[in-house]
Design a protein around this motif. Sequence first.
Motif, PDB file in Angstrom:
ATOM      1  N   LEU A  63      23.697   3.221  -3.822  1.00  0.00           N
ATOM      2  CA  LEU A  63      22.636   2.222  -3.733  1.00  0.00           C
ATOM      3  C   LEU A  63      23.311   0.860  -3.716  1.00  0.00           C
ATOM      4  CD1 LEU A  63      19.935   3.744  -3.760  1.00  0.00           C
ATOM      5  CD2 LEU A  63      21.495   4.857  -5.359  1.00  0.00           C
ATOM      6  N   VAL A  64      23.437   0.288  -2.541  1.00  0.00           N
ATOM      7  CA  VAL A  64      24.191  -0.953  -2.347  1.00  0.00           C
ATOM      8  C   VAL A  64      23.234  -2.136  -2.352  1.00  0.00           C
ATOM      9  CG1 VAL A  64      25.765  -2.211  -0.816  1.00  0.00           C
ATOM     10  CG2 VAL A  64      25.846   0.302  -0.907  1.00  0.00           C
ATOM     11  N   MET A  65      23.535  -3.118  -3.216  1.00  0.00           N
ATOM     12  CA  MET A  65      22.662  -4.293  -3.306  1.00  0.00           C
ATOM     13  C   MET A  65      23.376  -5.563  -2.881  1.00  0.00           C
ATOM     14  SD  MET A  65      20.396  -3.824  -6.724  1.00  0.00           S
ATOM     15  CE  MET A  65      19.243  -5.088  -6.227  1.00  0.00           C
ATOM     16  N   ARG A  66      22.570  -6.471  -2.318  1.00  0.00           N
ATOM     17  CA  ARG A  66      23.018  -7.826  -1.974  1.00  0.00           C
ATOM     18  C   ARG A  66      21.816  -8.746  -2.106  1.00  0.00           C
ATOM     19  NH1 ARG A  66      24.779  -8.937   4.078  1.00  0.00           N
ATOM     20  NH2 ARG A  66      22.517  -9.113   4.263  1.00  0.00           N
ATOM     21  N   ASP A  67      21.923  -9.747  -2.952  1.00  0.00           N
ATOM     22  CA  ASP A  67      20.822 -10.698  -3.158  1.00  0.00           C
ATOM     23  C   ASP A  67      19.514  -9.988  -3.503  1.00  0.00           C
ATOM     24  OD1 ASP A  67      22.625 -12.735  -2.506  1.00  0.00           O
ATOM     25  OD2 ASP A  67      22.114 -12.628  -0.376  1.00  0.00           O
ATOM     26  N   GLY A  68      19.619  -8.949  -4.334  1.00  0.00           N
ATOM     27  CA  GLY A  68      18.414  -8.261  -4.792  1.00  0.00           C
ATOM     28  C   GLY A  68      17.820  -7.276  -3.805  1.00  0.00           C
ATOM     29  N   GLN A  69      18.477  -7.085  -2.656  1.00  0.00           N
ATOM     30  CA  GLN A  69      17.958  -6.164  -1.653  1.00  0.00           C
ATOM     31  C   GLN A  69      18.848  -4.928  -1.547  1.00  0.00           C
ATOM     32  OE1 GLN A  69      17.788  -8.867   1.777  1.00  0.00           O
ATOM     33  NE2 GLN A  69      15.548  -8.819   1.605  1.00  0.00           N
ATOM     34  N   LEU A  70      18.224  -3.826  -1.074  1.00  0.00           N
ATOM     35  CA  LEU A  70      18.914  -2.536  -0.962  1.00  0.00           C
ATOM     36  C   LEU A  70      19.284  -2.242   0.486  1.00  0.00           C
ATOM     37  CD1 LEU A  70      19.704   0.186  -2.355  1.00  0.00           C
ATOM     38  CD2 LEU A  70      17.445   1.023  -1.667  1.00  0.00           C
ATOM     39  N   TYR A  81      25.448   6.353  -7.060  1.00  0.00           N
ATOM     40  CA  TYR A  81      26.072   5.221  -7.739  1.00  0.00           C
ATOM     41  C   TYR A  81      25.403   3.909  -7.353  1.00  0.00           C
ATOM     42  CZ  TYR A  81      29.679   8.543  -8.908  1.00  0.00           C
ATOM     43  OH  TYR A  81      30.334   9.638  -9.411  1.00  0.00           O
ATOM     44  N   HIS A  82      25.463   2.963  -8.278  1.00  0.00           N
ATOM     45  CA  HIS A  82      25.097   1.585  -7.971  1.00  0.00           C
ATOM     46  C   HIS A  82      26.316   0.880  -7.397  1.00  0.00           C
ATOM     47  CE1 HIS A  82      21.332   1.874 -10.203  1.00  0.00           C
ATOM     48  NE2 HIS A  82      21.997   2.388 -11.219  1.00  0.00           N
ATOM     49  N   ALA A  83      26.082  -0.063  -6.489  1.00  0.00           N
ATOM     50  CA  ALA A  83      27.205  -0.824  -5.923  1.00  0.00           C
ATOM     51  C   ALA A  83      26.744  -2.201  -5.480  1.00  0.00           C
ATOM     52  CB  ALA A  83      27.818  -0.083  -4.745  1.00  0.00           C
ATOM     53  N   ARG A  84      27.735  -3.110  -5.444  1.00  0.00           N
ATOM     54  CA  ARG A  84      27.533  -4.427  -4.850  1.00  0.00           C
ATOM     55  C   ARG A  84      28.132  -4.412  -3.457  1.00  0.00           C
ATOM     56  NH1 ARG A  84      28.283  -6.768 -10.238  1.00  0.00           N
ATOM     57  NH2 ARG A  84      30.498  -6.264 -10.173  1.00  0.00           N
ATOM     58  N   ALA A  85      27.449  -5.043  -2.508  1.00  0.00           N
ATOM     59  CA  ALA A  85      27.977  -5.131  -1.153  1.00  0.00           C
ATOM     60  C   ALA A  85      29.169  -6.076  -1.128  1.00  0.00           C
ATOM     61  CB  ALA A  85      26.904  -5.627  -0.196  1.00  0.00           C
ATOM     62  N   VAL A 137      21.017  -0.718  10.502  1.00  0.00           N
ATOM     63  CA  VAL A 137      21.006  -0.865   9.051  1.00  0.00           C
ATOM     64  C   VAL A 137      19.997  -1.950   8.701  1.00  0.00           C
ATOM     65  CG1 VAL A 137      23.410  -0.141   8.794  1.00  0.00           C
ATOM     66  CG2 VAL A 137      22.865  -2.574   8.948  1.00  0.00           C
ATOM     67  N   GLY A 138      19.488  -1.889   7.460  1.00  0.00           N
ATOM     68  CA  GLY A 138      18.516  -2.885   7.033  1.00  0.00           C
ATOM     69  C   GLY A 138      18.623  -3.134   5.547  1.00  0.00           C
ATOM     70  N   TRP A 139      18.121  -4.303   5.113  1.00  0.00           N
ATOM     71  CA  TRP A 139      18.082  -4.678   3.689  1.00  0.00           C
ATOM     72  C   TRP A 139      16.633  -4.756   3.261  1.00  0.00           C
ATOM     73  CZ3 TRP A 139      22.598  -4.925   1.033  1.00  0.00           C
ATOM     74  CH2 TRP A 139      23.768  -5.012   1.774  1.00  0.00           C
ATOM     75  N   PHE A 140      16.330  -4.135   2.123  1.00  0.00           N
ATOM     76  CA  PHE A 140      14.941  -3.985   1.696  1.00  0.00           C
ATOM     77  C   PHE A 140      14.752  -4.461   0.262  1.00  0.00           C
ATOM     78  CE2 PHE A 140      15.731  -0.962   5.040  1.00  0.00           C
ATOM     79  CZ  PHE A 140      14.566  -0.991   5.808  1.00  0.00           C
ATOM     80  N   GLU A 141      13.633  -5.154   0.041  1.00  0.00           N
ATOM     81  CA  GLU A 141      13.244  -5.519  -1.315  1.00  0.00           C
ATOM     82  C   GLU A 141      12.849  -4.246  -2.075  1.00  0.00           C
ATOM     83  OE1 GLU A 141      13.264  -8.482  -2.707  1.00  0.00           O
ATOM     84  OE2 GLU A 141      13.788  -9.643  -0.910  1.00  0.00           O
ATOM     85  N   PRO A 142      13.127  -4.189  -3.395  1.00  0.00           N
ATOM     86  CA  PRO A 142      12.787  -2.986  -4.169  1.00  0.00           C
ATOM     87  C   PRO A 142      11.328  -2.558  -4.039  1.00  0.00           C
ATOM     88  CG  PRO A 142      14.167  -4.442  -5.480  1.00  0.00           C
ATOM     89  CD  PRO A 142      13.845  -5.190  -4.214  1.00  0.00           C
ATOM     90  N   ASP A 143      10.425  -3.512  -3.903  1.00  0.00           N
ATOM     91  CA  ASP A 143       9.003  -3.156  -3.805  1.00  0.00           C
ATOM     92  C   ASP A 143       8.510  -3.044  -2.372  1.00  0.00           C
ATOM     93  OD1 ASP A 143       8.637  -2.995  -6.567  1.00  0.00           O
ATOM     94  OD2 ASP A 143       8.398  -5.168  -6.724  1.00  0.00           O
ATOM     95  N   ALA A 144       9.454  -3.072  -1.412  1.00  0.00           N
ATOM     96  CA  ALA A 144       9.068  -2.964   0.000  1.00  0.00           C
ATOM     97  C   ALA A 144      10.006  -2.009   0.730  1.00  0.00           C
ATOM     98  CB  ALA A 144       9.080  -4.344   0.659  1.00  0.00           C
ATOM     99  N   LEU A 145      10.246  -0.860   0.096  1.00  0.00           N
ATOM    100  CA  LEU A 145      11.117   0.145   0.721  1.00  0.00           C
ATOM    101  C   LEU A 145      10.330   0.883   1.799  1.00  0.00           C
ATOM    102  CD1 LEU A 145      12.834   1.614  -2.464  1.00  0.00           C
ATOM    103  CD2 LEU A 145      13.719  -0.120  -0.888  1.00  0.00           C
ATOM    104  N   PRO A 146      11.021   1.430   2.821  1.00  0.00           N
ATOM    105  CA  PRO A 146      10.301   2.140   3.879  1.00  0.00           C
ATOM    106  C   PRO A 146       9.577   3.364   3.318  1.00  0.00           C
ATOM    107  CG  PRO A 146      12.692   2.317   4.170  1.00  0.00           C
ATOM    108  CD  PRO A 146      12.466   1.370   3.047  1.00  0.00           C
ATOM    109  N   PRO A 147       8.385   3.649   3.826  1.00  0.00           N
ATOM    110  CA  PRO A 147       7.561   4.717   3.245  1.00  0.00           C
ATOM    111  C   PRO A 147       8.112   6.118   3.506  1.00  0.00           C
ATOM    112  CG  PRO A 147       6.497   3.793   5.190  1.00  0.00           C
ATOM    113  CD  PRO A 147       7.704   2.947   4.931  1.00  0.00           C
TER     114      PRO A 147
END
Length: 181
Positions: A40-47, A120-124, A139-149
Amino acid sequence: MTGFPYCSACGAKLQGRPPITCRACGTAHWVNAKPCGGVLVMRDGQLLLLRRAIEPWLGRWDIPGGFCEPDEHPMQTAIREAREECGFEVEITGFLGLWLDRYPDPADPGRPKVTLNAYYHARAGNQVGAPDPHETSEVGWFEPDALPPEIAFPHHAEAVLVAWRDAVKHGRTVNPLPDRP
Ligand SMILES: [Zn+2]
């Protein structure tokens, strides 16, 4: 009694599918879950997610990850797959958990392989290349509350994303990794 595999030790036809012991030579044939690593790779709060360019789950968004090589720790698999599937270097910061699933085996349809998936958790880090076009269409970056359905491997990945969102919400994406290779 057709269709059963042959003993890898002596070549005799087995009397059933593994797990089974070969009657001819006594070799035990086991069936174990296949270890996998995902991240689970994060950057600026997005996945970071990727859209699959291959079956199974062609066209669905997916968490970077894949099967472990024989001598590869799942943490290393996670790092390798993030690079191959998404083109990003990542820094692993924590362990999320283990999930079981079944993976359809094209070579043996109707008998899916059991997978044991470590996440695992990770930082980009830096983007070091383009995603492998044979595996990833975008590839895409998604807010935690706006993940693809609709995501790939929903039988376990939906639970992974719920756990991930909870970890993010409570600031638990960094934890000790004494088994770091
Ligand atoms: Zn045998």
